[in-house]
Each structure stands twice: as C-alpha cells, then as structure tokens.
Design a protein around this motif. Sequence first.
Motif, PDB file in Angstrom:
ATOM      1  N   THR A   1       0.841  -1.204   0.000  1.00  0.00           N
ATOM      2  CA  THR A   1       0.000   0.000   0.000  1.00  0.00           C
ATOM      3  C   THR A   1       0.873   1.249   0.000  1.00  0.00           C
ATOM      4  OG1 THR A   1      -1.796  -1.146   1.154  1.00  0.00           O
ATOM      5  CG2 THR A   1      -1.770   1.273   1.283  1.00  0.00           C
ATOM      6  N   LEU A   2       1.862   1.288   0.882  1.00  0.00           N
ATOM      7  CA  LEU A   2       2.746   2.455   0.953  1.00  0.00           C
ATOM      8  C   LEU A   2       3.536   2.624  -0.345  1.00  0.00           C
ATOM      9  CD1 LEU A   2       3.957   2.195   4.650  1.00  0.00           C
ATOM     10  CD2 LEU A   2       2.216   3.713   3.700  1.00  0.00           C
ATOM     11  N   ARG A   3       3.953   1.529  -0.946  1.00  0.00           N
ATOM     12  CA  ARG A   3       4.691   1.608  -2.217  1.00  0.00           C
ATOM     13  C   ARG A   3       3.809   2.150  -3.341  1.00  0.00           C
ATOM     14  NH1 ARG A   3       8.460  -3.816  -1.824  1.00  0.00           N
ATOM     15  NH2 ARG A   3       9.929  -2.870  -0.355  1.00  0.00           N
ATOM     16  N   MET A   4       2.528   1.825  -3.297  1.00  0.00           N
ATOM     17  CA  MET A   4       1.625   2.392  -4.301  1.00  0.00           C
ATOM     18  C   MET A   4       1.478   3.895  -4.083  1.00  0.00           C
ATOM     19  SD  MET A   4      -1.290  -0.474  -5.093  1.00  0.00           S
ATOM     20  CE  MET A   4      -1.633  -1.029  -3.429  1.00  0.00           C
ATOM     21  N   LEU A   5       1.502   4.323  -2.827  1.00  0.00           N
ATOM     22  CA  LEU A   5       1.358   5.750  -2.525  1.00  0.00           C
ATOM     23  C   LEU A   5       2.562   6.581  -2.963  1.00  0.00           C
ATOM     24  CD1 LEU A   5      -0.402   5.695   0.944  1.00  0.00           C
ATOM     25  CD2 LEU A   5      -1.329   6.519  -1.229  1.00  0.00           C
ATOM     26  N   VAL A   6       3.707   5.949  -3.153  1.00  0.00           N
ATOM     27  CA  VAL A   6       4.875   6.693  -3.639  1.00  0.00           C
ATOM     28  C   VAL A   6       5.213   6.313  -5.086  1.00  0.00           C
ATOM     29  CG1 VAL A   6       5.845   7.120  -1.357  1.00  0.00           C
ATOM     30  CG2 VAL A   6       6.539   5.073  -2.611  1.00  0.00           C
ATOM     31  N   ALA A   7       4.236   5.717  -5.764  1.00  0.00           N
ATOM     32  CA  ALA A   7       4.343   5.372  -7.190  1.00  0.00           C
ATOM     33  C   ALA A   7       5.472   4.399  -7.495  1.00  0.00           C
ATOM     34  CB  ALA A   7       4.457   6.645  -8.034  1.00  0.00           C
ATOM     35  N   MET A   8       5.851   3.566  -6.530  1.00  0.00           N
ATOM     36  CA  MET A   8       6.851   2.515  -6.789  1.00  0.00           C
ATOM     37  C   MET A   8       6.185   1.280  -7.390  1.00  0.00           C
ATOM     38  SD  MET A   8       9.241   2.688  -3.378  1.00  0.00           S
ATOM     39  CE  MET A   8      10.124   1.190  -3.773  1.00  0.00           C
ATOM     40  N   VAL A   9       4.901   1.094  -7.054  1.00  0.00           N
ATOM     41  CA  VAL A   9       4.127  -0.042  -7.537  1.00  0.00           C
ATOM     42  C   VAL A   9       2.830   0.523  -8.104  1.00  0.00           C
ATOM     43  CG1 VAL A   9       2.861  -2.121  -6.826  1.00  0.00           C
ATOM     44  CG2 VAL A   9       5.094  -1.631  -5.814  1.00  0.00           C
ATOM     45  N   LYS A  10       2.465   0.087  -9.314  1.00  0.00           N
ATOM     46  CA  LYS A  10       1.245   0.598  -9.948  1.00  0.00           C
ATOM     47  C   LYS A  10       0.095  -0.385  -9.704  1.00  0.00           C
ATOM     48  CE  LYS A  10      -0.350   2.307 -14.471  1.00  0.00           C
ATOM     49  NZ  LYS A  10      -1.463   2.944 -13.989  1.00  0.00           N
ATOM     50  N   PRO A  11      -0.984   0.107  -9.118  1.00  0.00           N
ATOM     51  CA  PRO A  11      -2.144  -0.770  -8.908  1.00  0.00           C
ATOM     52  C   PRO A  11      -2.959  -0.918 -10.199  1.00  0.00           C
ATOM     53  CG  PRO A  11      -2.615   1.410  -8.082  1.00  0.00           C
ATOM     54  CD  PRO A  11      -1.187   1.429  -8.549  1.00  0.00           C
ATOM     55  N   PRO A  12      -3.526  -2.099 -10.430  1.00  0.00           N
ATOM     56  CA  PRO A  12      -4.350  -2.276 -11.629  1.00  0.00           C
ATOM     57  C   PRO A  12      -5.715  -1.596 -11.511  1.00  0.00           C
ATOM     58  CG  PRO A  12      -4.300  -4.300 -10.357  1.00  0.00           C
ATOM     59  CD  PRO A  12      -3.356  -3.335  -9.691  1.00  0.00           C
ATOM     60  N   SER A  13      -6.160  -1.332 -10.265  1.00  0.00           N
ATOM     61  CA  SER A  13      -7.453  -0.663 -10.101  1.00  0.00           C
ATOM     62  C   SER A  13      -7.489   0.136  -8.809  1.00  0.00           C
ATOM     63  CB  SER A  13      -8.599  -1.683 -10.117  1.00  0.00           C
ATOM     64  OG  SER A  13      -8.497  -2.563  -9.023  1.00  0.00           O
ATOM     65  N   GLY A  14      -8.408   1.082  -8.782  1.00  0.00           N
ATOM     66  CA  GLY A  14      -8.576   1.942  -7.615  1.00  0.00           C
ATOM     67  C   GLY A  14      -7.917   3.288  -7.824  1.00  0.00           C
ATOM     68  N   THR A  15      -8.105   4.166  -6.839  1.00  0.00           N
ATOM     69  CA  THR A  15      -7.491   5.487  -6.889  1.00  0.00           C
ATOM     70  C   THR A  15      -6.727   5.756  -5.608  1.00  0.00           C
ATOM     71  OG1 THR A  15      -9.457   6.574  -5.991  1.00  0.00           O
ATOM     72  CG2 THR A  15      -9.282   6.480  -8.383  1.00  0.00           C
ATOM     73  N   ALA A  16      -5.678   6.533  -5.738  1.00  0.00           N
ATOM     74  CA  ALA A  16      -4.876   6.972  -4.592  1.00  0.00           C
ATOM     75  C   ALA A  16      -4.582   8.439  -4.819  1.00  0.00           C
ATOM     76  CB  ALA A  16      -3.582   6.174  -4.501  1.00  0.00           C
ATOM     77  N   LYS A  17      -5.050   9.274  -3.893  1.00  0.00           N
ATOM     78  CA  LYS A  17      -4.832  10.711  -4.021  1.00  0.00           C
ATOM     79  C   LYS A  17      -4.071  11.236  -2.815  1.00  0.00           C
ATOM     80  CE  LYS A  17      -8.874  11.615  -6.822  1.00  0.00           C
ATOM     81  NZ  LYS A  17     -10.131  12.349  -6.952  1.00  0.00           N
ATOM     82  N   ILE A  18      -3.096  12.075  -3.095  1.00  0.00           N
ATOM     83  CA  ILE A  18      -2.379  12.792  -2.046  1.00  0.00           C
ATOM     84  C   ILE A  18      -2.566  14.264  -2.346  1.00  0.00           C
ATOM     85  CG2 ILE A  18      -0.148  13.328  -1.020  1.00  0.00           C
ATOM     86  CD1 ILE A  18       0.709  10.478  -1.460  1.00  0.00           C
ATOM     87  N   ASN A  19      -3.182  14.957  -1.392  1.00  0.00           N
ATOM     88  CA  ASN A  19      -3.476  16.385  -1.557  1.00  0.00           C
ATOM     89  C   ASN A  19      -4.188  16.663  -2.885  1.00  0.00           C
ATOM     90  OD1 ASN A  19      -2.284  16.893   0.906  1.00  0.00           O
ATOM     91  ND2 ASN A  19      -0.288  17.227  -0.005  1.00  0.00           N
ATOM     92  N   GLY A  20      -5.129  15.792  -3.229  1.00  0.00           N
ATOM     93  CA  GLY A  20      -5.942  15.978  -4.417  1.00  0.00           C
ATOM     94  C   GLY A  20      -5.314  15.507  -5.714  1.00  0.00           C
TER      95      GLY A  20
END
Length: 164
Positions: free
Chosen positions: A42-61
Amino acid sequence: MVELHGLTKVFKNIRAVDNLSFRVEEEIYGLLGENGAGKTTTLRMLVAMVKPPSGTAKINGKDLIKEPEAIRSIVHEPKVMLFDEPTSGLDVGSVREVHDFIRFCKEEGKTIIFSSHSMAEVEKLCDKIGIIHKGKLIEEGSIEVLKEKYKTDNLEELFMEFGR
C-alpha cells in the motif's frame, strides 16, 4: 490528505491489497497488519513505486495513479509523510528521535501514515489505526474507540482478535 478508494494489487495469484479504501487528514494513522497483510505494498503504491491495476490513490488531491509524476512535486516541504516500520532494528535512543520527529511532523500539520509491529509504539503515536488482513481493511478507528468496542484495554489483544 491521503485518500484511497478501491485500491487493489495482485502479484501472480496473490491479492496483496484488496479493494482498500481509507482517508487520512492531518493525523498519525497507524497501518497495522501481520507480515504479508499488504501494508508495505500500500505504501509503495502511494509513492508510485508499484502501480495498482485498479482503484485510486490521491495525495493532496493529486491522483497518483493517473499522474505518477505528481509524487515528485511533493518531495520538498511535503504535506504527507509515509513511514514503513521506521524504528525496526533501532536502539532506544534512535527510536525516541524517530518518535519525536513524527510528533513534530504532526505539529506541523502533516498527514502521516505509519506502519509498525510494535503495539506500544502505535499506542504512543497514532491518533487512528486501520487493521489490514489479507489485503483488506477489516477495522478502523481511534484506539480508544476500538478498545471500547472490543472490550479490551490491550491493543495487542485487540489486534490478535483479527488474526484468529
């Protein structure tokens, strides 16, 4: 602010993160789970190290799935801090320094997501926790409310309720 909605990541046939959704605003949010629960993914997806196939992740919009380069724009003076087991293997003095830094970040109004296996550390630092099991968020709330809900005064016992 950090906002995840329906975030999913599959490695081969294993769902590391399964339709994960939560929101964190200017607080310390403890991400708890056993090894392999999906915290680091999850944390790696939040720093764009791992790309998720679905869903959204927003940081400050900013949508990090559609605009992974947006992560670069928040490196200097970040409003969001991610800590993945930051005190693992550290001596007592170093742990205290890390804790002080995390508290300082909160005082500065930053949004913090913090993963740890130390329940004492989580109780000391976190305003709210989310418990992940097999990639799914199975419980979330303030430590006090969750202890009351599950009729325990021990965070470790509360956590173990979900592993059974």
